[in-house]
Design a protein around this motif. Structure first.
Motif, PDB file in Angstrom:
ATOM      1  N   GLU A   1      53.524 -10.779  23.471  1.00  0.00           N
ATOM      2  CA  GLU A   1      54.183 -11.332  24.654  1.00  0.00           C
ATOM      3  C   GLU A   1      55.649 -11.691  24.369  1.00  0.00           C
ATOM      4  N   GLU A   2      55.916 -12.295  23.226  1.00  0.00           N
ATOM      5  CA  GLU A   2      57.279 -12.710  22.884  1.00  0.00           C
ATOM      6  C   GLU A   2      58.210 -11.500  22.735  1.00  0.00           C
ATOM      7  N   LEU A   3      57.696 -10.421  22.204  1.00  0.00           N
ATOM      8  CA  LEU A   3      58.497  -9.206  22.032  1.00  0.00           C
ATOM      9  C   LEU A   3      58.880  -8.633  23.388  1.00  0.00           C
ATOM     10  N   TYR A   4      57.924  -8.591  24.293  1.00  0.00           N
ATOM     11  CA  TYR A   4      58.169  -8.028  25.622  1.00  0.00           C
ATOM     12  C   TYR A   4      59.029  -8.943  26.492  1.00  0.00           C
ATOM     13  N   LYS A   5      58.986 -10.241  26.230  1.00  0.00           N
ATOM     14  CA  LYS A   5      59.731 -11.195  27.061  1.00  0.00           C
ATOM     15  C   LYS A   5      60.964 -11.771  26.367  1.00  0.00           C
ATOM     16  N   GLY A   6      61.236 -11.311  25.149  1.00  0.00           N
ATOM     17  CA  GLY A   6      62.431 -11.754  24.439  1.00  0.00           C
ATOM     18  C   GLY A   6      62.422 -13.219  24.031  1.00  0.00           C
ATOM     19  N   ARG A   7      61.264 -13.697  23.603  1.00  0.00           N
ATOM     20  CA  ARG A   7      61.146 -15.109  23.207  1.00  0.00           C
ATOM     21  C   ARG A   7      60.922 -15.235  21.698  1.00  0.00           C
ATOM     22  N   ALA A   8      61.133 -16.443  21.208  1.00  0.00           N
ATOM     23  CA  ALA A   8      60.870 -16.744  19.795  1.00  0.00           C
ATOM     24  C   ALA A   8      59.361 -16.871  19.575  1.00  0.00           C
ATOM     25  N   THR A   9      58.934 -16.603  18.350  1.00  0.00           N
ATOM     26  CA  THR A   9      57.527 -16.740  17.984  1.00  0.00           C
ATOM     27  C   THR A   9      57.357 -17.904  17.020  1.00  0.00           C
ATOM     28  N   ASP A  10      56.172 -18.513  17.042  1.00  0.00           N
ATOM     29  CA  ASP A  10      55.879 -19.536  16.033  1.00  0.00           C
ATOM     30  C   ASP A  10      55.041 -18.892  14.934  1.00  0.00           C
TER      31      ASP A  10
ATOM     32  N   GLN B   1      56.840  -0.005  16.751  1.00  0.00           N
ATOM     33  CA  GLN B   1      57.882   0.183  15.740  1.00  0.00           C
ATOM     34  C   GLN B   1      59.244   0.297  16.417  1.00  0.00           C
ATOM     35  N   LYS B   2      59.323   1.063  17.487  1.00  0.00           N
ATOM     36  CA  LYS B   2      60.587   1.232  18.206  1.00  0.00           C
ATOM     37  C   LYS B   2      61.042  -0.092  18.824  1.00  0.00           C
ATOM     38  N   LYS B   3      60.109  -0.817  19.432  1.00  0.00           N
ATOM     39  CA  LYS B   3      60.457  -2.082  20.097  1.00  0.00           C
ATOM     40  C   LYS B   3      60.894  -3.140  19.079  1.00  0.00           C
ATOM     41  N   THR B   4      60.168  -3.246  17.972  1.00  0.00           N
ATOM     42  CA  THR B   4      60.526  -4.257  16.976  1.00  0.00           C
ATOM     43  C   THR B   4      61.833  -3.904  16.280  1.00  0.00           C
ATOM     44  N   ALA B   5      62.112  -2.614  16.109  1.00  0.00           N
ATOM     45  CA  ALA B   5      63.365  -2.198  15.475  1.00  0.00           C
ATOM     46  C   ALA B   5      64.562  -2.578  16.344  1.00  0.00           C
ATOM     47  N   LYS B   6      64.392  -2.546  17.654  1.00  0.00           N
ATOM     48  CA  LYS B   6      65.487  -2.860  18.584  1.00  0.00           C
ATOM     49  C   LYS B   6      65.544  -4.334  18.968  1.00  0.00           C
ATOM     50  N   ALA B   7      64.494  -5.082  18.684  1.00  0.00           N
ATOM     51  CA  ALA B   7      64.402  -6.479  19.135  1.00  0.00           C
ATOM     52  C   ALA B   7      65.488  -7.339  18.514  1.00  0.00           C
ATOM     53  N   LYS B   8      66.010  -8.224  19.324  1.00  0.00           N
ATOM     54  CA  LYS B   8      67.024  -9.180  18.867  1.00  0.00           C
ATOM     55  C   LYS B   8      66.564 -10.575  19.258  1.00  0.00           C
ATOM     56  N   SER B   9      66.688 -11.506  18.310  1.00  0.00           N
ATOM     57  CA  SER B   9      66.321 -12.892  18.580  1.00  0.00           C
ATOM     58  C   SER B   9      67.316 -13.803  17.901  1.00  0.00           C
ATOM     59  N   SER B  10      67.667 -14.883  18.585  1.00  0.00           N
ATOM     60  CA  SER B  10      68.563 -15.869  17.972  1.00  0.00           C
ATOM     61  C   SER B  10      67.796 -16.758  16.995  1.00  0.00           C
ATOM     62  N   ASP B  11      66.470 -16.692  17.059  1.00  0.00           N
ATOM     63  CA  ASP B  11      65.617 -17.444  16.135  1.00  0.00           C
ATOM     64  C   ASP B  11      65.482 -16.642  14.837  1.00  0.00           C
ATOM     65  N   THR B  12      65.914 -17.203  13.741  1.00  0.00           N
ATOM     66  CA  THR B  12      65.939 -16.497  12.461  1.00  0.00           C
ATOM     67  C   THR B  12      64.559 -16.002  12.034  1.00  0.00           C
ATOM     68  N   ALA B  13      63.542 -16.850  12.135  1.00  0.00           N
ATOM     69  CA  ALA B  13      62.192 -16.456  11.720  1.00  0.00           C
ATOM     70  C   ALA B  13      61.653 -15.325  12.592  1.00  0.00           C
TER      71      ALA B  13
ATOM     72  N   TRP C   1      60.367  -9.523  13.385  1.00  0.00           N
ATOM     73  CA  TRP C   1      60.461  -8.208  14.056  1.00  0.00           C
ATOM     74  C   TRP C   1      60.904  -7.143  13.064  1.00  0.00           C
ATOM     75  N   THR C   2      61.872  -7.480  12.222  1.00  0.00           N
ATOM     76  CA  THR C   2      62.359  -6.532  11.217  1.00  0.00           C
ATOM     77  C   THR C   2      61.243  -6.158  10.250  1.00  0.00           C
ATOM     78  N   ASP C   3      60.495  -7.155   9.798  1.00  0.00           N
ATOM     79  CA  ASP C   3      59.394  -6.917   8.871  1.00  0.00           C
ATOM     80  C   ASP C   3      58.321  -6.026   9.497  1.00  0.00           C
ATOM     81  N   LEU C   4      57.945  -6.328  10.735  1.00  0.00           N
ATOM     82  CA  LEU C   4      56.924  -5.510  11.408  1.00  0.00           C
ATOM     83  C   LEU C   4      57.400  -4.077  11.588  1.00  0.00           C
ATOM     84  N   SER C   5      58.661  -3.915  11.953  1.00  0.00           N
ATOM     85  CA  SER C   5      59.212  -2.578  12.143  1.00  0.00           C
ATOM     86  C   SER C   5      59.124  -1.776  10.844  1.00  0.00           C
TER      87      SER C   5
END
Length: 175
Positions: A97-106, A146-158, A163-167
């Motif tokens: 959900e966070e990936l699709y909605k551009g939110r931070a994850t815990d 893989q494509k979505k996580t590679a392009k994902a941007k978050s201001s939350d460092t974790a 996303w980078t790790d999953l990609s």
């Protein structure tokens, strides 16, 4: 036993969707009522980790090759049945959900998402999945993620690191 009784019948689609919604509300979203209690740190130093075995077994079961293939068979014989493609779309949207909605994850949701990717990769690489539609569908879902996580941007460092790790994890598995 009645000779005319149907031995194998699909669970109605709406019931399966309600079950998936229940899992989303009660396991995929952290069940805080289990861990947000005043005495939790008297029991454990990592409350969320007490929930991880349930997450792991549930996700593994949901991405099981036999389950997905059975759903495909039922969908082939009854267009109103829950097709594995639709099921995987629904499940993936809930888990990511966070990936699709551009939110931070815990940390809890990051564990859930890693477990999804790990289970999908294990299923794809299993001997049981060779030559099945389940394998093909999961490969498609992993490629999409893989494509979505590679392009994902978050201001939350974790979250960004996640996303980078999953990609990279998916990219390595797809090679």
């Amino acid at each position: 036993e009645q000779p005319d009784a149907v031995k194998y019948a699909p669970v109605p689609k709406d019931r399966q969707k309600r079950a998936l919604d229940w899992l989303n509300e009660n396991l995929f979203k952290k069940p805080t009522w289990l861990v947000n209690v005043p005495y939790i740190f008297e029991i454990t130093d990592r409350p969320d980790s007490q929930l991880y075995p349930y997450v792991k077994s549930t996700v593994s079961s949901l991405l099981n090759v036999q389950k997905l293939d059975r759903m495909g068979q039922f969908a082939d014989y009854g267009p109103g049945n829950y097709a594995p493609e639709e099921f995987l779309d629904d499940l993936t949207e809930m888990v990511f959900e966070e990936l699709y909605k551009g939110r931070a994850t815990d940390s809890y949701r990051r564990y859930l998402q890693r477990q999804y990717v790990t289970s999908a990769i294990e299923t794809v690489n299993s001997r049981l999945a060779e030559g099945t539609d389940a394998r093909t569908l999961l490969l498609g879902k992993l490629t999409e993620l893989q494509k979505k996580t590679a392009k994902a941007k978050s201001s939350d460092t974790a979250t960004q690191a996640h996303w980078t790790d999953l990609s990279k994890m998916i990219e390595k598995a797809l090679k």
